[in-house]
Design a protein around this motif. Structure first.
Motif, PDB file in Angstrom:
ATOM      1  N   LYS A 141       0.507   1.110  -5.479  1.00 22.41           N
ATOM      2  CA  LYS A 141       0.129   0.308  -6.558  1.00 22.41           C
ATOM      3  C   LYS A 141       1.496   0.344  -7.565  1.00 22.41           C
ATOM      4  O   LYS A 141       1.802  -0.457  -8.453  1.00 22.41           O
ATOM      5  N   GLU A 142       2.248   1.457  -7.489  1.00 20.99           N
ATOM      6  CA  GLU A 142       3.313   1.675  -8.497  1.00 20.99           C
ATOM      7  C   GLU A 142       4.630   2.051  -7.433  1.00 20.99           C
ATOM      8  O   GLU A 142       4.471   2.197  -6.251  1.00 20.99           O
ATOM      9  N   GLU A 143       5.616   1.785  -8.166  1.00 19.68           N
ATOM     10  CA  GLU A 143       6.832   2.126  -7.715  1.00 19.68           C
ATOM     11  C   GLU A 143       7.118   3.881  -7.469  1.00 19.68           C
ATOM     12  O   GLU A 143       7.160   4.464  -8.575  1.00 19.68           O
ATOM     13  N   THR A 144       7.278   4.291  -6.192  1.00 29.48           N
ATOM     14  CA  THR A 144       7.435   5.426  -6.253  1.00 29.48           C
ATOM     15  C   THR A 144       8.958   5.998  -6.002  1.00 29.48           C
ATOM     16  O   THR A 144       9.117   7.115  -6.703  1.00 29.48           O
ATOM     17  N   PHE A 145       9.588   5.372  -5.757  1.00 25.87           N
ATOM     18  CA  PHE A 145      10.991   5.462  -5.817  1.00 25.87           C
ATOM     19  C   PHE A 145      11.584   6.775  -4.947  1.00 25.87           C
ATOM     20  O   PHE A 145      12.160   7.504  -5.562  1.00 25.87           O
ATOM     21  N   GLY A 146      10.978   6.673  -3.803  1.00 24.37           N
ATOM     22  CA  GLY A 146      11.237   7.935  -3.034  1.00 24.37           C
ATOM     23  C   GLY A 146      10.939   7.598  -1.590  1.00 24.37           C
ATOM     24  O   GLY A 146      10.728   6.605  -1.276  1.00 24.37           O
ATOM     25  N   PRO A 147      11.421   8.798  -0.648  1.00 28.31           N
ATOM     26  CA  PRO A 147      11.286   8.391   0.761  1.00 28.31           C
ATOM     27  C   PRO A 147      10.000   8.604   1.136  1.00 28.31           C
ATOM     28  O   PRO A 147       9.496   9.345   1.936  1.00 28.31           O
ATOM     29  N   VAL A 148       9.087   7.662   0.895  1.00 34.28           N
ATOM     30  CA  VAL A 148       7.525   7.751   1.151  1.00 34.28           C
ATOM     31  C   VAL A 148       7.461   6.309   1.942  1.00 34.28           C
ATOM     32  O   VAL A 148       7.539   5.344   1.603  1.00 34.28           O
ATOM     33  N   ILE A 149       6.630   6.517   3.042  1.00 42.38           N
ATOM     34  CA  ILE A 149       6.288   5.432   3.932  1.00 42.38           C
ATOM     35  C   ILE A 149       4.650   5.120   4.118  1.00 42.38           C
ATOM     36  O   ILE A 149       4.076   5.805   5.085  1.00 42.38           O
ATOM     37  N   PRO A 150       3.950   4.676   3.099  1.00 43.00           N
ATOM     38  CA  PRO A 150       2.590   4.422   3.194  1.00 43.00           C
ATOM     39  C   PRO A 150       2.224   3.349   3.976  1.00 43.00           C
ATOM     40  O   PRO A 150       2.588   2.210   3.834  1.00 43.00           O
ATOM     41  N   ILE A 151       1.376   3.488   4.976  1.00 44.79           N
ATOM     42  CA  ILE A 151       0.952   2.297   5.918  1.00 44.79           C
ATOM     43  C   ILE A 151      -0.606   1.856   5.871  1.00 44.79           C
ATOM     44  O   ILE A 151      -1.401   2.707   6.168  1.00 44.79           O
ATOM     45  N   GLN A 152      -0.972   0.668   5.686  1.00 49.75           N
ATOM     46  CA  GLN A 152      -2.020   0.220   5.736  1.00 49.75           C
ATOM     47  C   GLN A 152      -2.560  -0.710   6.635  1.00 49.75           C
ATOM     48  O   GLN A 152      -1.586  -1.560   6.855  1.00 49.75           O
ATOM     49  N   LYS A 153      -3.531  -0.615   7.219  1.00 50.59           N
ATOM     50  CA  LYS A 153      -4.027  -1.535   8.192  1.00 50.59           C
ATOM     51  C   LYS A 153      -4.550  -2.990   7.637  1.00 50.59           C
ATOM     52  O   LYS A 153      -5.390  -2.772   6.679  1.00 50.59           O
ATOM     53  N   VAL A 154      -4.387  -4.002   8.403  1.00 52.76           N
ATOM     54  CA  VAL A 154      -4.857  -5.275   7.887  1.00 52.76           C
ATOM     55  C   VAL A 154      -5.262  -6.079   9.050  1.00 52.76           C
ATOM     56  O   VAL A 154      -5.063  -5.718  10.141  1.00 52.76           O
ATOM     57  N   THR A 155      -6.226  -7.023   8.870  1.00 52.56           N
ATOM     58  CA  THR A 155      -6.953  -7.703  10.004  1.00 52.56           C
ATOM     59  C   THR A 155      -6.347  -8.938  10.257  1.00 52.56           C
ATOM     60  O   THR A 155      -6.702  -9.687  11.032  1.00 52.56           O
ATOM     61  N   SER A 156      -5.539  -9.673   9.122  1.00 50.82           N
ATOM     62  CA  SER A 156      -4.969 -10.968   9.371  1.00 50.82           C
ATOM     63  C   SER A 156      -3.944 -10.985   8.655  1.00 50.82           C
ATOM     64  O   SER A 156      -3.538 -10.424   7.645  1.00 50.82           O
ATOM     65  N   ASP A 157      -3.043 -12.429   8.849  1.00 43.91           N
ATOM     66  CA  ASP A 157      -2.190 -12.855   7.845  1.00 43.91           C
ATOM     67  C   ASP A 157      -2.607 -12.959   6.290  1.00 43.91           C
ATOM     68  O   ASP A 157      -1.796 -12.579   5.473  1.00 43.91           O
ATOM     69  N   GLU A 158      -4.072 -13.549   6.296  1.00 47.54           N
ATOM     70  CA  GLU A 158      -4.273 -13.738   5.126  1.00 47.54           C
ATOM     71  C   GLU A 158      -4.407 -12.475   4.233  1.00 47.54           C
ATOM     72  O   GLU A 158      -4.070 -12.461   2.944  1.00 47.54           O
ATOM     73  N   GLU A 159      -5.195 -11.507   4.738  1.00 49.61           N
ATOM     74  CA  GLU A 159      -5.324 -10.257   4.223  1.00 49.61           C
ATOM     75  C   GLU A 159      -3.974  -9.533   3.553  1.00 49.61           C
ATOM     76  O   GLU A 159      -3.784  -9.146   2.519  1.00 49.61           O
ATOM     77  N   ALA A 160      -3.147  -9.610   4.708  1.00 48.10           N
ATOM     78  CA  ALA A 160      -1.645  -9.064   4.475  1.00 48.10           C
ATOM     79  C   ALA A 160      -1.100  -9.770   3.155  1.00 48.10           C
ATOM     80  O   ALA A 160      -0.644  -8.875   2.436  1.00 48.10           O
ATOM     81  N   ILE A 161      -1.018 -11.086   3.138  1.00 48.05           N
ATOM     82  CA  ILE A 161      -0.301 -11.778   1.928  1.00 48.05           C
ATOM     83  C   ILE A 161      -1.156 -11.296   0.650  1.00 48.05           C
ATOM     84  O   ILE A 161      -0.497 -11.027  -0.302  1.00 48.05           O
ATOM     85  N   SER A 162      -2.325 -11.394   0.448  1.00 51.41           N
ATOM     86  CA  SER A 162      -3.152 -10.987  -0.515  1.00 51.41           C
ATOM     87  C   SER A 162      -2.840  -9.653  -1.042  1.00 51.41           C
ATOM     88  O   SER A 162      -2.482  -9.644  -2.129  1.00 51.41           O
ATOM     89  N   LEU A 163      -2.820  -8.635  -0.124  1.00 49.89           N
ATOM     90  CA  LEU A 163      -2.341  -7.338  -0.594  1.00 49.89           C
ATOM     91  C   LEU A 163      -0.912  -7.293  -1.096  1.00 49.89           C
ATOM     92  O   LEU A 163      -0.443  -6.490  -1.883  1.00 49.89           O
ATOM     93  N   MET A 164      -0.004  -8.067  -0.343  1.00 47.13           N
ATOM     94  CA  MET A 164       1.277  -7.863  -0.913  1.00 47.13           C
ATOM     95  C   MET A 164       1.472  -8.301  -2.289  1.00 47.13           C
ATOM     96  O   MET A 164       2.455  -8.035  -2.839  1.00 47.13           O
ATOM     97  N   ASN A 165       0.733  -9.491  -2.452  1.00 44.55           N
ATOM     98  CA  ASN A 165       0.835  -9.939  -3.822  1.00 44.55           C
ATOM     99  C   ASN A 165      -0.091  -9.158  -4.910  1.00 44.55           C
ATOM    100  O   ASN A 165       0.326  -9.683  -6.024  1.00 44.55           O
TER     101      ASN A 165
END
Length: 470
Positions: A368-392
């Protein structure tokens, strides 16, 4: 006993030892600084037309490029990036400058009004006067050139306020400009670490525009300092930039690109990838591929020539990054970072390893926040629609990226993404022909492209009517 002048000290992110000191601007020095800029503006406007300004900028960019390899060491020393990547920043800054130089004649020319018998009407873009440029340490040449080149081409004078972490960069640029004939005080450097002094400078009559690149908090403070004045304030602030991996993508290729986009410069880029969403059909394969890519990275001495990552900028930054990671782990996330970074981590607290986190969600600061470091958090999604909702689902909107073989679908999905720039199959790349602009709390105004001149000019209309002859 008279008090000594306030001094700014630059601490090495590598050794934690002082490496530079600069006398700090004080409030009582501000009137003379601004008056010198105002006087220089009047002379510069009279003596240098656009062609003369273009010649100055072209020569300065050539000279800067010729010194790129020698200047790389300064960047590594002051902000910790591995030395093999630092000359590239300077050369990229030169390319940006040359693009803005190329379009300047067309952008700055008069715009004619509609034809009408007996009338001549046109719009002219005129310089504002003194521009205050406040810029960050993470890509100092790139950030500086975004404002300095179009502002100078438009005919303005400038006061450059760098981060105390990278004090030599504006000094280098100023020296280059003076070597090719820039008149005295057209560009000045002001080292300032005090928020109160900076607020006084912003509020001083004679400062005709402010551009700020840095944190959201710093941008809001800049805006507040200018609130009682009617001047343009351009803000390029933080990002929490998402990436979405669709199921049709080449997994191995995408993993390499995502890791580079997330951890290059130790993740200290406003447009680095901060969170990754992966379609469930390819999630496990993608995570495995990311682990394999990270396994090939080296954290170490940035002067070695073989390290992919050096230290982050400060102990405070390292502590903030680790706090985001630790909070995510306490909340159920899992780290998959391969155990290959111990040698690098032993170099000091600022040497932060690249961290791969899975089982993350939007209750965690790392998403939810800008970490500004070498971190790669990866979350599973079920659809394009879910991905866009989370991206926004963020109050920041600088860039975002979608990774897919289906360019048409990627472009269509991009229309729903709330960000100033949406990439398909690319990330972390401000293109000089496109406007660099943030949505939401990522900023306002823009740099780069033909629109990057707008905040450094004002419009003046000429409305001429033929007088009767009888």
């Amino acid at each position: 006993m008279a008090s000594s002048k306030p001094v700014l000290t630059t601490i090495s992110p590598i050794t934690q030892k002082p490496i530079h000191t600069r006398d700090e601007l004080t409030s009582d020095q501000i009137p003379a600084l601004v008056e010198a800029s105002k006087a220089a503006f009047a002379k510069f406007k009279a003596s240098h037309d656009l062609a003369a300004r273009q010649e100055l900028v072209a020569k300065a960019l050539d000279l800067l490029e010729s010194q790129a390899d020698d200047l790389a060491r300064d960047l590594t020393e002051q902000m910790g990036r591995p030395i093999q990547y630092c000359a590239g920043e300077i050369k990229t800054a030169v390319r940006r400058g040359r693009y803005m130089l190329k379009v300047s004649s067309d952008v700055l020319k008069d715009t004619p009004g509609d034809e009408e018998a007996g009338f001549t009407r046109y719009i002219r873009k005129e310089a504002l006067g003194t521009i205050l440029v406040i810029f960050a340490w993470n890509y100092p040449y790139l950030i500086l050139v975004n404002s300095l080149v179009p502002a100078l081409l438009a005919g303005n004078t400038l006061i450059l306020k760098p981060s105390p972490q990278t004090p030599t960069i504006p000094e280098t640029f100023l020296h280059v400009l003076e070597q090719v004939g820039l008149p005295k005080n057209v560009v000045q450097v002001a080292h300032c670490g005090s928020p109160d002094t900076l607020a006084t400078l912003i509020a001083t009559p004679g400062i005709n525009s402010v551009t700020f690149t840095g944190s959201v908090a710093g941008g809001l403070a800049t805006q507040q300092a200018a609130a009682k004045r009617v001047i343009p304030v351009g803000l390029e602030l933080g990002g929490n930039d998402p990436a979405y991996i669709r199921p049709d993508v080449d997994i191995k290729w995408a993993a390499g690109e995502i890791v580079d986009g997330a951890v290059f410069n130790s993740g200290q880029s406003c447009c680095s990838i901060e969170r990754v969403y992966v379609h469930q059909d390819v999630y496990d394969k993608f995570v495995d591929a990311v682990v394999e890519v990270v396994n090939g990275y080296k954290l170490g001495d940035p002067f070695s020539g073989s390290s992919h990552l050096g230290p982050v900028i400060s102990l405070k930054s390292a502590q903030n990054i680790r706090a985001h990671i630790e909070e995510a782990l306490r909340s159920g996330a899992k780290s998959l970072t391969p155990d290959v970074f111990k040698e690098g981590e032993a170099l000091g607290e600022t040497f932060v390893r690249p961290e791969i986190l899975v089982d993350v969600n939007h209750s965690m600061r790392v998403m939810k926040e800008e970490t500004f470091g070498p971190v790669i958090p990866i979350q599973k999604v079920t659809s394009d629609e879910e991905a866009i909702s989370l991206m926004n689902d963020s109050d920041l909107g600088l860039t975002a990226s979608i990774w897919t073989r289906d360019i048409a679908t990627g472009e269509k999905l991009s229309e729903s993404v709330e960000a100033g720039t949406v990439f398909v199959n690319r990330a972390d790349y401000p293109s000089p022909d496109l406007a660099w602009t943030g949505w939401k709390n990522s900023g306002r105004g823009q740099t780069l492209s033909k629109f990057g001149f707008d905040q450094f000019v004002r419009l003046k209309n000429f409305h001429l009517k033929q007088a009767p002859t009888s």
